[in-house]
Structure formats: structure tokens, C-alpha cells
Design an enzyme around this catalytic site. Structure first.
Site, PDB file in Angstrom:
ATOM      1  N   GLU A   1     -28.540  24.565 -54.632  1.00 45.20           N
ATOM      2  CA  GLU A   1     -28.730  23.119 -54.618  1.00 45.20           C
ATOM      3  C   GLU A   1     -30.077  22.752 -53.996  1.00 45.20           C
ATOM      4  OE1 GLU A   1     -24.250  23.818 -53.865  1.00 45.20           O
ATOM      5  OE2 GLU A   1     -26.154  24.857 -53.529  1.00 45.20           O
TER       6      GLU A   1
ATOM      7  N   CYS B   1     -21.483  24.206 -50.216  1.00 43.63           N
ATOM      8  CA  CYS B   1     -20.981  24.599 -48.898  1.00 43.63           C
ATOM      9  C   CYS B   1     -20.953  23.398 -47.961  1.00 43.63           C
ATOM     10  CB  CYS B   1     -21.821  25.724 -48.312  1.00 43.63           C
ATOM     11  SG  CYS B   1     -23.535  25.281 -47.987  1.00 43.63           S
TER      12      CYS B   1
ATOM     13  N   CYS C   1     -24.936  22.273 -48.011  1.00 40.61           N
ATOM     14  CA  CYS C   1     -25.458  21.703 -49.257  1.00 40.61           C
ATOM     15  C   CYS C   1     -24.806  20.363 -49.573  1.00 40.61           C
ATOM     16  CB  CYS C   1     -25.240  22.683 -50.408  1.00 40.61           C
ATOM     17  SG  CYS C   1     -26.252  24.168 -50.272  1.00 40.61           S
TER      18      CYS C   1
ATOM     19  N   THR D   1     -18.112  65.984 -59.231  1.00 42.15           N
ATOM     20  CA  THR D   1     -19.145  65.377 -60.071  1.00 42.15           C
ATOM     21  C   THR D   1     -20.528  65.670 -59.517  1.00 42.15           C
ATOM     22  OG1 THR D   1     -17.667  63.613 -60.812  1.00 42.15           O
ATOM     23  CG2 THR D   1     -20.020  63.180 -60.975  1.00 42.15           C
TER      24      THR D   1
ATOM     25  N   LEU E   1     -27.521  58.767 -58.846  1.00 42.94           N
ATOM     26  CA  LEU E   1     -26.689  57.574 -58.639  1.00 42.94           C
ATOM     27  C   LEU E   1     -27.507  56.381 -58.156  1.00 42.94           C
ATOM     28  CD1 LEU E   1     -23.404  59.028 -57.101  1.00 42.94           C
ATOM     29  CD2 LEU E   1     -23.913  58.494 -59.500  1.00 42.94           C
TER      30      LEU E   1
ATOM     31  N   GLU F   1     -17.646  56.388 -60.313  1.00 44.06           N
ATOM     32  CA  GLU F   1     -18.307  57.208 -61.326  1.00 44.06           C
ATOM     33  C   GLU F   1     -17.777  58.635 -61.367  1.00 44.06           C
ATOM     34  OE1 GLU F   1     -22.064  56.776 -62.725  1.00 44.06           O
ATOM     35  OE2 GLU F   1     -22.590  54.939 -61.676  1.00 44.06           O
TER      36      GLU F   1
ATOM     37  N   GLY G   1     -15.100  62.093 -60.396  1.00 41.60           N
ATOM     38  CA  GLY G   1     -14.613  62.539 -61.711  1.00 41.60           C
ATOM     39  C   GLY G   1     -13.125  62.292 -61.898  1.00 41.60           C
TER      40      GLY G   1
ATOM     41  N   THR H   1      -7.946  59.579 -61.066  1.00 47.75           N
ATOM     42  CA  THR H   1      -6.486  59.654 -61.015  1.00 47.75           C
ATOM     43  C   THR H   1      -5.950  59.107 -59.699  1.00 47.75           C
ATOM     44  OG1 THR H   1      -6.605  61.626 -62.422  1.00 47.75           O
ATOM     45  CG2 THR H   1      -4.512  61.198 -61.303  1.00 47.75           C
ATOM     46  N   SER H   2      -6.581  59.497 -58.592  1.00 46.30           N
ATOM     47  CA  SER H   2      -6.129  59.044 -57.273  1.00 46.30           C
ATOM     48  C   SER H   2      -6.250  57.533 -57.133  1.00 46.30           C
ATOM     49  CB  SER H   2      -6.946  59.735 -56.175  1.00 46.30           C
ATOM     50  OG  SER H   2      -6.763  61.134 -56.202  1.00 46.30           O
TER      51      SER H   2
END
Length: 376
Positions: free
Chosen positions: A57, A80, A89, A201, A209, A300, A302, A307-308
Site C-alpha cells: 500500500e 495491516c 497500512c 539422494t 540443491l 526432493e 528420495g 514414504t515417511s
């Protein structure tokens, strides 16, 4: 629900669009856009670029080509109402005697939470809420989720062959997709404040990364690389420990003390957790990230980590890239055994699909009742 005109929707969509310019640099603050309109013409625009910097703003008012008294203001998130690094603002809009304020979303942050709207209305300013709501929610999704749940929004990203293999027979997973898809991943990394990666990985691919632009340059703000390694198996010479981006190493009591001393000499912070059947304690990792006000986590790999995280219900969204190749049955699936029967599998909602060069990007969202994390 108010009926808004196409022109009013156009102005709000413009506010959301310019707010996206702060998507990478504004976190942990929201990337907000603001448009000032007078006589159906935009006279000023602004967006919040970085924490501690001027709000959308304020910049829109500064950039206005004429005095804004009597103007309409379109802002993608509620103005805000509290003093922080910038003055409220809402007070600024009151001071400049704007006529109407159009707000896409109420800010769920407890410091705001409707108070900015109330201040404007008490000052006699007309406030309309909900215009462009769905578009603003899509834009600000990680921020809204973090402020509502005090927990990061988590995206599981993976690249796989057409037949669903995430690596070849030697465990290599780089370059499955085309350059256009990899450029998109670079942007996705830049939009995240943390990247989670498992030790396997790192051992297989030795990835940087980092978040890089298509030209190869680093984005101005880099995510925290979070390496999960319960036994100290990742070599200290790995690229994830270089100084290009910050790194957090997460391990357990199984990690040799000498290994931790080596990382300490490299100025790599270490987070110790208790051992679990899947490795490190993921709940402790997420508690740490929540304390750091991380809005979005990108996972990212593996397969074991995927899965976890799915079993523990940390994942909110899946971003899957399919590359133009067939690898055959390499026993390298995206996810390991979840124990799901067909009738009890997690329901997904298709959010988008996009062709990137010779690859396909598909975004899925896990139903809200499924992705609420299991708390210890």
C-alpha cells in the site's frame, strides 16, 4: 456475497499479479500487491518485496501519478493494523482519505485478523471483502496455511520416467526431464524457504540443491538446504555443504562425534534428533522449521523420505514431472509401501497440468482431512 464487476475483478487480479513479484523475496511475510484506481484508471501500483521493506500500500501511494484522495484501493490481502517494521497500512489509507478499499482476503495472522478492515470502516471508508478470493488464495496458499496452522506448507516434488521410475538401475536420477522442466524446478526451489533431502539422494546424485534462473544465475534469495542423515553417511565434501546456500544437517545419536566436529569446522549447523525406524525424527525437523517461520518446504527425495512424509501426513501437495523416457522396472518408485488398499488410498485433487518442453508437469493436492500432520 458482493457482486463485483469485471472491471473491479480486473483491478484485483492486477494486484494479485504484481504481488507475485515478491513471491521469492518477501517470505516470511506475504507477497501482497496493491493497485490505486481513480476514475477507472490505475494511477499507482506497489508490491511488498522483502521483510522489513515498505508494504504494498505504501509503495502504491508513493508511485501514484496524482493525489489519491477519493480513490479506490485494491489490495490482495487485508491492510495491516499493527506497528512492526512499518506503520499500519490501514492508518496510511485513512490518512490519504481513500474512498473505497477492495480486499481479496482477510489476513489470518493474529496480529491483523480483521482489525485492519475494522479500522478502515470505523474511519468511514467503504470496505469490500472477497473480490478475487480464489485467485488470492491460490497465490498466497503457503502463507495462509502457515499462519493458520503454524506449520509449513509441504510440496513433494519428483521427476520420473513415463513408466514411473525416479532413477535408473544405478540410482541416478539427474536429467530425467528436459531443460524447461528443470528451469521450472529452479523457480519452485526459489519459492520455497527450505528443501528437504535424504542421504541416499545426496550420495547418488551429489546435488547442489540451489535455486537457479534459466540463465544459470542464482536467484536473489536461496532456500535452506535440510539434509536428513541419521548415521553420518554423507561426505562432508558434498556440494550441499558448500557456501552457496545455507544448510542444516539433521542427524541422530548414531552419527559419529568426529563427523559432527568436521561439520562444525565448516560452519554447518547440526540438529540432533532421536532415532526412529525411518531415520531422523521428522516431527522435530518440522518443529524447527515452524520456529523459523518457514512458509513452504520442498521435498526432493528420495523414495524413503517420500514414504515417511506421506505416512506421517506432512505432505500437502505433489508436483510431479514426467520425462520423455522409459527406464523399465528398476525398482525405483516415487513412493515405497504405504499399506493402502484402493478404497483407503489418499484422495488427490488435480490442480493443474502443464507441458514444459518435452516434459509434463502435474500438480496434485492432498485432501485437507488427509494432510493434517499426526502430532506426537
Amino acid at each position: 456475497m458482493e457482486d463485483f464487476s469485471e472491471q473491479q475483478l480486473f483491478f484485483m487480479r492486477r494486484a494479485i499479479e504484481i504481488g507475485e513479484k515478491g513471491r521469492i523475496t518477501a517470505p516470511p511475510n506475504p507477497w501482497v500487491g496493491c493497485v490505486v484506481v481513480q476514475e477507472n484508471r490505475i494511477i499507482g501500483e506497489g508490491f511488498h518485496a522483502y521483510a522489513g521493506g515498505p508494504h504494498a500500500e505504501e509503495l502504491a501511494i508513493q508511485n501514484a501519478s496524482m493525489p489519491i484522495s477519493g480513490s479506490d484501493v485494491y489490495v490482495s490481502l487485508e491492510p495491516c493494523s499493527h506497528f512492526g517494521s512499518c506503520p499500519p497500512c490501514a492508518n496510511l489509507l485513512i490518512k490519504h482519505k481513500v474512498s473505497r478499499v477492495f480486499v481479496a482476503l482477510v489476513d489470518p495472522d493474529p496480529k491483523v485478523a480483521g482489525q485492519g478492515i475494522a479500522m478502515l470502516r470505523q474511519a468511514g471508508i467503504q470496505v469490500y471483502v472477497g473480490i478475487g478470493e480464489s485467485e488470492a488464495q491460490a497465490s498466497l496458499q503457503p502463507y495462509l496455511y502457515q499462519r493458520t496452522h503454524n506449520f509449513p506448507w509441504t510440496i513433494l516434488k519428483s521427476a520420473a520416467s513415463v513408466d514411473g521410475q525416479v532413477a535408473d538401475s544405478q540410482g541416478k536420477s539427474q536429467w530425467i526431464t528436459c531443460p524447461e522442466a528443470r528451469h521450472d524446478v529452479g523457480k519452485l526451489r526459489a519459492e520455497s524457504q527450505a528443501i528437504l533431502v535424504g542421504s541416499r539422494t545426496v550420495l547418488s546424485d551429489d546435488p547442489w540443491l540451489t535455486a537457479r534462473q534459466p540463465q544459470g544465475m542464482l536467484y536473489p534469495k536461496q532456500p535452506l538446504r535440510v539434509v536428513l542423515d541419521s548415521r553420518g553417511s554423507v561426505p562432508p565434501t558434498s556440494k550441499v555443504f558448500d557456501k552457496t546456500s545455507p544448510t542444516l544437517y539433521v542427524t541422530t545419536e548414531r552419527c559419529p562425534e568426529n563427523y559432527i566436529k568436521v561439520l562444525d569446522s565448516l560452519d554447518v549447523p547440526v540438529l540432533l534428533t532421536e532415532s526412529t525406524p525411518s531415520g531422523v525424527d521428522l516431527h522435530k525437523v518440522y518443529e524447527y522449521l515452524a520456529q523459523k517461520k518457514i512458509l513452504q518446504v520442498l521435498v526432493e527425495g528420495g523414495t524413503t523420505l517420500h514414504t515417511s512424509l506421506l505416512k506421517e501426513r506432512f505432505v500437502n501437495s505433489l508436483v510431479l514431472y514426467s520425462g520423455p523416457m522409459i527406464l523399465g522396472d528398476q525398482k525405483r518408485p516415487l513412493v515405497g509401501v504405504l499399506g493402502n488398499l484402493l478404497e483407503s488410498a489418499s484422495p488427490l485433487t488435480l490442480k493443474s497440468s502443464q507441458i514444459l518442453g518435452n516434459s509434463l508437469k502435474v500438480v496434485w493436492e492432498i485432501s485437507p482431512q488427509v494432510f493434517e500432520p499426526i502430532r506426537n
